[in-house]
Design an enzyme around this catalytic site. Structure first.
Site, short mmCIF file in Angstrom:
data_model
loop_
_atom_site.label_atom_id
_atom_site.label_comp_id
_atom_site.label_asym_id
_atom_site.label_seq_id
_atom_site.Cartn_x
_atom_site.Cartn_y
_atom_site.Cartn_z
N LYS A 87 0.90 -1.22 -0.05
CA LYS A 87 -0.31 0.31 0.05
C LYS A 87 0.51 1.51 0.08
CE LYS A 87 -4.33 0.38 2.35
NZ LYS A 87 -4.99 0.46 3.87
C1 E4P Z 1 -7.91 1.46 3.89
O1 E4P Z 1 -7.81 0.30 3.15
C2 E4P Z 1 -8.00 2.06 5.23
O2 E4P Z 1 -7.97 1.32 6.05
C3 E4P Z 1 -9.01 2.11 6.17
O3 E4P Z 1 -10.47 2.40 5.60
C4 E4P Z 1 -9.78 3.91 6.26
O4 E4P Z 1 -10.44 4.07 7.15
P1 E4P Z 1 -10.89 5.59 8.03
O5 E4P Z 1 -10.80 6.22 7.41
O6 E4P Z 1 -12.77 4.92 9.16
O7 E4P Z 1 -9.86 4.92 8.99
#
Ligand code: E4P
Length: 218
Positions: free
Chosen positions: A83
């Site tokens: 990522k």
């Molecule tokens: C995506 O890969 C992120 O880990 C995640 O969806 C972030 O979500 P949040 O905005 O609830 O922290």
């Protein structure tokens, strides 16, 4: 639509993997911190439970650093998706890592133009954050619609739309209607998708009537 679970909690991942409906896992540095475990160890454990893509996020900010971290993460298991954040350096790292055959999830996407750039950089997944846009009074779901339209205009762009920052069941439904390829969902929201009071009531009524017949299937 594929379902990923957005967590580094092994108990939740195992429980959801047992349903046979879990297609992958996403983590981020905040979720790793919440797990209170060593990053490499916990991601290694997750990759043993889930066959589908497991996102592990780099923390370097420069392309060279992201590539080095990405190469290390990719060695953990064949189902790692590295990522990277949606910056010019992240896009450069994306191009290099996907060129080496590594899956890349470009994260922290908040605009359609960012998603277009990620697709041109060869991203395997683009992660638009719905909930965080909603938090600042911008319609997060509209972004999913925009990206779907753009990607469909150019069939050569094969990046999958991974709806992220999902906060509730309506987000999941609306992302599916908008044509997201994947939704990454917090464990509690994912487990809650099956629930409906009329289903529970219906089972209760059917079983009460069945009891009156005195029959057994087995
Ligand atoms: C995506 O890969 C992120 O880990 C995640 O969806 C972030 O979500 P949040 O905005 O609830 O922290």
């Amino acid at each position: 639509m594929k379902f990923f679970v957005d967590t580094a909690d092994i108990a939740d991942i195992s429980e959801l993997a047992d349903t046979g409906l879990l297609d992958g896992v996403t983590t981020n540095p905040s979720l790793i911190a919440k797990s209170r475990r060593d990053f490499i160890e916990v991601v290694t454990d997750i990759c043993k439970i889930v066959e589908g893509p497991v996102s592990a996020e780099v923390t370097a900010l420069d392309a060279a650093g992201m590539i080095a971290e990405g190469r290390k993460l990719a060695k953990i298991a064949r189902n790692i998706a590295v990522k990277v954040p949606l910056t010019w350096d992240g896009l450069r790292a994306c191009k290099t890592l996907t060129g080496e055959g590594t899956m890349v999830n470009v994260t922290l996407c908040f605009s359609a133009n960012q998603a277009l750039l990620a697709a041109k950089a060869g991203a395997t997944f683009i992660s638009p954050f719905i909930g965080r846009l909603d938090d600042i009074n911008i319609d997060g779901m509209e972004l999913i619609h925009e990206i779907r339209t753009i990607y469909d205009n150019y069939p050569a762009l094969t990046t999958e739309i991974l709806a992220a920052s999902i906060r509730n069941a309506n987000h999941v439904k609306d992302a599916a209607i908008a044509g997201a390829d994947v939704a990454t969902v917090p464990p509690a929201v994912l487990k809650g998708l099956v629930q409906h009071p009329l289903t529970d009531k219906g089972i209760e009524l059917f079983l009460a009537d069945w009891k009156k017949t005195g029959q057994k299937i087995l």
